[in-house]
Design a protein around this motif. Structure first.
Motif, mmCIF file in Angstrom:
data_model
loop_
_atom_site.group_PDB
_atom_site.id
_atom_site.type_symbol
_atom_site.label_atom_id
_atom_site.label_comp_id
_atom_site.label_asym_id
_atom_site.label_seq_id
_atom_site.Cartn_x
_atom_site.Cartn_y
_atom_site.Cartn_z
ATOM 1 N N SER A 71 0.817 -1.203 0.000
ATOM 2 C CA SER A 71 0.000 0.000 0.000
ATOM 3 C C SER A 71 0.853 1.256 0.000
ATOM 4 C CB SER A 71 -0.920 0.014 1.229
ATOM 5 O OG SER A 71 -0.151 0.064 2.411
ATOM 6 N N SER A 72 2.125 1.112 0.245
ATOM 7 C CA SER A 72 2.998 2.286 0.248
ATOM 8 C C SER A 72 3.484 2.588 -1.154
ATOM 9 C CB SER A 72 4.189 2.049 1.169
ATOM 10 O OG SER A 72 4.931 0.965 0.710
ATOM 11 N N LEU A 73 3.983 3.791 -1.344
ATOM 12 C CA LEU A 73 4.473 4.181 -2.662
ATOM 13 C C LEU A 73 5.663 3.335 -3.062
ATOM 14 C CD1 LEU A 73 4.279 8.065 -2.456
ATOM 15 C CD2 LEU A 73 2.776 6.532 -3.725
ATOM 16 N N ALA A 74 6.522 3.006 -2.094
ATOM 17 C CA ALA A 74 7.711 2.233 -2.397
ATOM 18 C C ALA A 74 8.287 1.712 -1.101
ATOM 19 C CB ALA A 74 8.742 3.092 -3.116
ATOM 20 N N VAL A 75 9.324 0.964 -1.213
ATOM 21 C CA VAL A 75 9.930 0.377 -0.046
ATOM 22 C C VAL A 75 11.253 1.076 0.205
ATOM 23 C CG1 VAL A 75 10.570 -1.766 0.999
ATOM 24 C CG2 VAL A 75 8.926 -1.715 -0.812
ATOM 25 N N LEU A 76 11.647 1.098 1.480
ATOM 26 C CA LEU A 76 12.675 2.054 1.782
ATOM 27 C C LEU A 76 14.077 1.658 1.471
ATOM 28 C CD1 LEU A 76 12.744 1.527 5.503
ATOM 29 C CD2 LEU A 76 10.702 1.663 4.164
ATOM 30 N N ALA A 77 14.844 2.746 1.363
ATOM 31 C CA ALA A 77 16.248 2.573 1.092
ATOM 32 C C ALA A 77 17.023 3.434 2.055
ATOM 33 C CB ALA A 77 16.544 2.993 -0.330
ATOM 34 N N LEU A 78 17.243 2.946 3.194
ATOM 35 C CA LEU A 78 17.836 3.741 4.254
ATOM 36 C C LEU A 78 19.347 3.725 4.129
ATOM 37 C CD1 LEU A 78 17.925 5.095 7.004
ATOM 38 C CD2 LEU A 78 17.505 2.890 8.001
ATOM 39 N N SER A 79 19.952 4.904 4.171
ATOM 40 C CA SER A 79 21.398 5.013 4.159
ATOM 41 C C SER A 79 21.816 6.345 4.732
ATOM 42 C CB SER A 79 21.937 4.888 2.744
ATOM 43 O OG SER A 79 22.083 3.552 2.393
ATOM 44 N N ILE A 135 11.914 -2.670 -4.529
ATOM 45 C CA ILE A 135 11.426 -1.336 -4.256
ATOM 46 C C ILE A 135 11.695 -0.995 -2.792
ATOM 47 C CG2 ILE A 135 9.099 -2.206 -3.790
ATOM 48 C CD1 ILE A 135 8.035 0.449 -4.935
ATOM 49 N N SER A 136 12.122 0.234 -2.552
ATOM 50 C CA SER A 136 12.417 0.645 -1.186
ATOM 51 C C SER A 136 12.114 2.127 -1.023
ATOM 52 C CB SER A 136 13.882 0.360 -0.832
ATOM 53 O OG SER A 136 14.749 1.121 -1.649
ATOM 54 N N ALA A 137 11.836 2.524 0.229
ATOM 55 C CA ALA A 137 11.532 3.921 0.501
ATOM 56 C C ALA A 137 11.912 4.268 1.929
ATOM 57 C CB ALA A 137 10.041 4.197 0.279
ATOM 58 N N LEU A 138 12.334 5.503 2.120
ATOM 59 C CA LEU A 138 12.678 6.029 3.426
ATOM 60 C C LEU A 138 12.042 7.398 3.589
ATOM 61 C CD1 LEU A 138 14.455 6.401 6.045
ATOM 62 C CD2 LEU A 138 16.187 7.362 4.532
ATOM 63 N N TYR A 139 11.452 7.622 4.757
ATOM 64 C CA TYR A 139 10.933 8.957 5.071
ATOM 65 C C TYR A 139 11.341 9.295 6.494
ATOM 66 C CZ TYR A 139 7.880 12.811 6.253
ATOM 67 O OH TYR A 139 7.411 14.025 6.681
ATOM 68 N N SER A 140 11.826 10.538 6.689
ATOM 69 C CA SER A 140 12.246 10.997 8.000
ATOM 70 C C SER A 140 11.580 12.327 8.323
ATOM 71 C CB SER A 140 13.773 11.150 8.054
ATOM 72 O OG SER A 140 14.196 11.496 9.355
ATOM 73 N N TRP A 141 11.043 12.432 9.550
ATOM 74 C CA TRP A 141 10.345 13.642 9.992
ATOM 75 C C TRP A 141 10.829 14.030 11.367
ATOM 76 C CZ3 TRP A 141 7.554 14.349 14.439
ATOM 77 C CH2 TRP A 141 6.820 15.550 14.549
ATOM 78 N N LYS A 142 10.868 15.343 11.638
ATOM 79 C CA LYS A 142 11.056 15.852 12.996
ATOM 80 C C LYS A 142 10.347 17.191 13.105
ATOM 81 C CE LYS A 142 15.627 17.906 12.077
ATOM 82 N NZ LYS A 142 17.061 17.874 12.467
ATOM 83 N N ASN A 143 9.984 17.541 14.330
ATOM 84 C CA ASN A 143 9.237 18.784 14.521
ATOM 85 C C ASN A 143 10.174 19.997 14.456
ATOM 86 O OD1 ASN A 143 10.608 18.611 16.935
ATOM 87 N ND2 ASN A 143 8.792 18.516 18.237
ATOM 88 N N ASP A 144 9.580 21.183 14.478
ATOM 89 C CA ASP A 144 10.372 22.402 14.346
ATOM 90 C C ASP A 144 11.301 22.594 15.534
ATOM 91 O OD1 ASP A 144 9.192 22.964 11.932
ATOM 92 O OD2 ASP A 144 7.612 24.225 12.805
ATOM 93 N N PHE A 179 10.860 10.842 13.832
ATOM 94 C CA PHE A 179 10.856 9.419 13.493
ATOM 95 C C PHE A 179 11.287 9.266 12.042
ATOM 96 C CE2 PHE A 179 6.731 10.658 11.842
ATOM 97 C CZ PHE A 179 6.604 9.904 10.680
ATOM 98 N N ASN A 180 11.796 8.101 11.726
ATOM 99 C CA ASN A 180 11.952 7.716 10.325
ATOM 100 C C ASN A 180 11.505 6.279 10.158
ATOM 101 O OD1 ASN A 180 14.208 6.022 10.954
ATOM 102 N ND2 ASN A 180 15.625 7.732 10.655
ATOM 103 N N ILE A 181 11.070 5.974 8.981
ATOM 104 C CA ILE A 181 10.599 4.620 8.678
ATOM 105 C C ILE A 181 11.153 4.213 7.319
ATOM 106 C CG2 ILE A 181 8.422 5.472 7.699
ATOM 107 C CD1 ILE A 181 7.159 2.810 8.757
ATOM 108 N N SER A 182 11.592 2.990 7.262
ATOM 109 C CA SER A 182 12.221 2.446 6.067
ATOM 110 C C SER A 182 11.508 1.146 5.704
ATOM 111 C CB SER A 182 13.701 2.191 6.348
ATOM 112 O OG SER A 182 14.291 1.454 5.326
ATOM 113 N N LEU A 183 11.122 1.029 4.464
ATOM 114 C CA LEU A 183 10.417 -0.166 3.964
ATOM 115 C C LEU A 183 11.160 -0.712 2.747
ATOM 116 C CD1 LEU A 183 6.808 1.350 3.969
ATOM 117 C CD2 LEU A 183 7.873 0.024 5.801
ATOM 118 N N THR A 184 11.305 -2.012 2.699
ATOM 119 C CA THR A 184 12.015 -2.641 1.586
ATOM 120 C C THR A 184 11.295 -3.908 1.158
ATOM 121 O OG1 THR A 184 14.134 -1.841 2.424
ATOM 122 C CG2 THR A 184 14.220 -3.584 0.791
#
Length: 902
Positions: A21-29, A206-215, A221-226
């Motif tokens: 269901s995700s756009l892609a799977v993560l590629a964390l580096s 397919i892989s994806a990584l997303y990282s977020w932090k507040n101001d 948090f970050n999440i990585s899917l592969t």
């Protein structure tokens, strides 16, 4: 394995839904922050491109107090190799196993994989193997971790007191990204297709990584899917063990059986990595890391082989035998017996971990506390066997080439298809691995002479590793299937004998199930078609499932470690002194019994007294019970690392330490396994002592330009209590032959030790847009134990040690293109005892890899990679190089893809 077991299992489905269901799977580096108590102050920067990555790796090596080699990511989702183990193989002194064309396990400086450790962000990660022939081991299986989740690798070749013990060779630190160290709302998406030369299939990745932090930058948090698929095909020819035999030419090594193997597998690997961070104050920080990785590895193995050593047939004709060295490499066998054997397996490997780290900085003190749980499960939940056998006129063989003759001609496909089903069975073998751990580490800032820091800590680990194995049989007769009054198994009227195999099953000939060859050396059995006839629900109505009692076991280790370490620096020098004390309590549980273990297992089912009497006619009470054998030991491990700045940009390092490696789990298990076809078996020894070593290192490093280094290292290890084998012969019941046969059992004991020494040379330099990385390792390893290849296979040998290893990488890079060509080489090495109890050696192996990345726009990369470009094959031999044992072709692989980072 109760806390995460349901999540690991459920995430096999849940993880798939999330990934699809995700756009892609993560590629964390990228670069991470601090590592538990295992860290040294290695400066981390954001890296982009090959040259920046090399510079970062060189900086990490230079600033470390210990002897360390590092590899860092080139960018988000862009590690040098698709496989972590393949990347590690490019480090001096590191070797890798590639049984199925992909790096699986690593070893450092002449050690075996089980004598090295891998830590994820400073914590242990449980590991379990999918392959039916792999035994539960301390070696970490790197196929579980895609390189996309790793930002940096560090190999500690010399220990520090604040690094977990357990490595004779080296400790691998796998680092992942932390969200508070990353820019806000950053990520990467990677989509690739992989082409495998042998299977001729294109598979997605397919892989994806997303990282977020507040101001406020105190919550993130970050999440990585592969998700990675691979259609694997391995073609090969293999000898099923060797036997020292006198067939009229004196005692010589002869092949037991020789066949053509054809292995197919569909791999699906899915990985989720989540990291969350919260800073409730400027001085305190929580880090939560969750990992879940699963590999579905269903596979099928086909083998068409002939017995050459008298098993169900004749022996080698002495007049035709060609002898080279200590064995036969060619000859002819009259009245040989042939088998076409297929095994279809449902296999998997899963690992998960949950780790909570809290760090707090006081004025003069830093406190770190950690709690965690990790567990893994893997193996074969079901394998189904199909045996199609037939007697032959004769077999001719020459090396790994073999030719079966039937009715005066080379056996044709039609004659092969006329064979009937002679055997079927079903087994299950599952391994589990689990650890709960807790630690506290304190770092006191000092201003006392040259000492700047005093570190101390405690670590508690409760580790369990075990195995479950069951057998399902379709041909056994219950007492009720015999006529009244019958007292001997198998006698009496045949009416009512409604067993499946040799009874109600009308399978017909093999030819009813063959399918297109698909490039195989013989017709392949259509497993789906055969399964529907041979293994329908009806087959299980009178089938019997029993425990394989000797192969059901569990090892529990309670480990308590304490350390103290003082860091120091002065004018032109720095380093650390430390002491680590470790107590290990071992409880090895397994079944103990009287008499034959198969008879005891059948007796536990009930209703099979006649069969039990056939298998073991002398034991009245099997007295099956679970017993735990206990053992404990304490080791004191001092260490010292000193680095001197002897000249501008030159560093001289000295290191001395005592290290330890616990015996592999299979060697201390209260267990027994036997291969009745080859009449060989193994037993555990729960009283084994750990292997220890006094080691010394001397290194010189010259950092003559930015991102450049020329280095030389001498290392020496004096190993004590090395694990060697002892042998004994016992009788076991062979249910296919219906009689007791002698089995040569191998049991580990502590030996006299070994001496390992060597030299590492490395050079890397950037020349404007060009660059080169080169290294070489020479290792000399000698066992102090006696060599007896006939009566004690494997004695006097050190597994995994290649005398020479080398890497050469050349690259070119500018603003829009980067290209790399890499060669990895190692000379022959002893690979241990095969599953057939014979010594296995692998010949020289060299592999070319290449990659080209084009970046036409700021956030886009297009990638073309080649792995094993020339299709190098794995060549095995037995003691003498001229006596070939196996040949496996995994082929080349090619990847084409795109990366988008933001």
């Amino acid at each position: 394995m109760k806390i995460l077991s349901s999540s690991i299992r459920n995430l096999t489905g849940g993880r798939g839904r999330l990934l699809h269901s995700s756009l892609a799977v993560l590629a964390l580096s990228g670069a991470v922050g601090t590592l538990h108590a295992q860290e040294t102050a290695l400066e981390e920067v954001v890296v982009t491109g090959i040259r920046a990555s090399i510079t970062e790796s060189v900086n990490a090596k230079r600033s470390a107090n210990a002897i360390v080699d590092a590899i860092t990511a080139e960018d988000l989702g862009k590690f040098p190799d698709k496989n972590v183990a393949d990347s590690l193989s490019r480090i001096t002194g590191v070797s890798v196993t590639r049984g199925f064309g992909e790096g699986e396990k690593i070893a450092v400086r002449g050690t075996s994989p089980n004598q090295n450790r891998a830590l994820l962000n400073g914590a242990a990660v449980a590991s379990a193997d999918w392959f039916i022939l792999d035994n539960p081991s301390r070696a970490f299986n790197y196929t579980l971790l895609p390189s996309t989740i790793v930002s940096a690798l560090e190999v500690y070749k010399t220990p520090q007191a604040n690094i977990q013990e357990g490595s004779l060779g080296g400790t691998v630190m796998l680092r992942t990204r932390r969200p508070l160290d990353m820019a806000q709302n950053t990520g990467a998406i990677q989509v690739q297709r992989q082409y495998s030369e042998t299977s001729e299939e294109w598979d997605p990745s397919i892989s994806a990584l997303y990282s977020w932090k507040n101001d406020a930058e105190n919550l993130g948090f970050n999440i990585s899917l592969t998700r990675q698929d691979r259609t694997l095909l391995r073609e090969g020819t293999e000898v099923l063990g060797f036997e020292n035999q006198d067939f009229g030419r004196g005692a010589l090594w002869v092949p037991r059986a020789l066949g053509d193997a054809y292995f197919e597998q569909a791999r699906e690997r899915e990985t989720v990595l989540f990291t969350g961070q919260w800073r409730p104050s400027d001085s305190g920080q929580f880090t939560l890391t969750y990992l879940d990785s699963g590999l579905d590895a269903d596979n099928s193995n086909y083998n068409r082989y002939e017995w050459l050593n008298g098993n169900n047939g004749g022996t080698i004709d002495p007049t035709t035998a060609v002898v080279t060295g200590s064995g036969v490499i060619a000859g002819e066998v009259a009245d040989s017996f042939a088998e076409y054997y297929v095994i279809d397996r449902v296999s998997y490997s899963e690992t998960g971990s949950l780790d909570l780290l809290y760090e707090h900085n006081f004025e003069q003190l830093t406190l770190r506390t950690r709690l965690g749980h990790t567990e893994a499960e893997g193996g074969t939940s079901r394998d189904r066997h199909y045996g199609w056998g037939a007697p032959l006129d004769r077999t001719e063989f020459n090396g790994l080439s073999h030719t079966p003759y039937l009715n005066g001609q080379v056996e044709s496909d039609a004659q092969l298809g006329a064979r009937g089903l002679g055997w079927m069975q079903e087994n299950a073998r599952v391994m589990d691995d689990e650890e709960n751990y807790a630690s506290i580490d304190i770092d006191f800032a000092l201003d006392t002479g040259v000492f700047n820091s005093l570190k101390s800590g405690l670590l508690y680990r409760d580790h369990n590793k075990g195995q479950m194995m069951s057998l399902t049989r379709f041909h056994w007769l219950s007492d009720a299937m015999h006529a009244d009054g019958i007292t001997t198994y198998g006698e009496g009227e045949e009416t009512g004998w409604d067993r499946w195999l040799y009874g109600n099953l009308g399978a017909g000939p093999l030819g009813n199930y063959t399918r297109n060859r698909s490039g195989a050396p013989y017709p392949l059995m259509d497993i789906s078609a055969a399964q529907s006839v041979i293994y329908p629900a009806l087959a299980y109505e009178n089938a019997v499932t029993v425990l394989n009692l000797p192969e059901n076991w569990n090892v529990e280790e309670e480990i308590l470690a304490a350390y103290v370490q003082a860091d120091f620096d002065g004018e032109g020098f720095r380093g650390n002194l430390g002491l680590r004390m470790v107590q290990t309590r071992v409880g090895s549980s397994g079944y103990n019994l009287q008499g034959d273990p198969l008879a005891a297992a059948i007796d536990m089912v009930g209703g099979y007294d006649l069969l039990v009497a056939l298998v073991d006619s002398t034991t009245e009470n099997f007295d099956v019970r679970q017993e735990t054998l206990k053992h404990d030991y304490t080791e004191i491990l001092p260490s010292a690392n000193v680095a001197f700045d002897i000249a501008e940009n030159q560093v001289l390092r000295l290191s001395a330490a005592r290290v330890m490696a616990r015996p592999d789990y299979i060697t201390i298990a209260n267990q027994e396994s036997a291969n009745l076809d080859t009449q060989t078996g193994r037993r555990g020894n729960p009283q084994l002592e750990p292997e220890t070593a006094n080691q010394f290192d001397l290194a010189w490093e010259w950092y003559f330009a930015e991102g450049a280094v020329l280095a030389a290292t001498y290392f020496q290890k004096d190993i004590a209590d090395s694990v060697i084998n002892s042998t004994s012969v016992d009788f076991r019941f062979d249910e296919r032959l219906g009689e007791d046969i002698p089995v040569l059992f191998i049991q580990p004991v502590n030996g006299k030790g070994a001496e390992v020494s060597g030299i590492e040379l490395s050079y890397q330099h950037n020349f404007d847009n060009f660059g080169v990385i080169a290294n070489y390792t020479y290792t000399d390893a000698n066992s102090r134990d006696a060599r007896d290849s006939v009566n004690n296979p494997g004695s006097g040998l050190i597994p995994g040690q290649s005398e020479n290893m080398a890497n050469l990488t050349g690259f070119y890079e500018n603003d829009w293109i980067s290209a790399r060509l890499a060669y990895n080489f190692r000379t022959q090495w002893y690979d241990g005892l095969s599953e057939f109890g014979s010594e296995a050696y692998i010949d020289d192996y060299g592999q070319w890899d290449a990659s080209i990345t084009v970046s036409p726009w700021e956030n886009w990369d297009f990638v073309l990679e080649a792995i094993n470009l020339t299709g190098e094959e794995l060549e095995y031999y037995h003691i003498d190089e001229a006596r070939a044992a196996r040949l496996y072709d995994n082929g080349a692989r090619f990847l084409l893809g795109a990366n988008y980072h933001f």
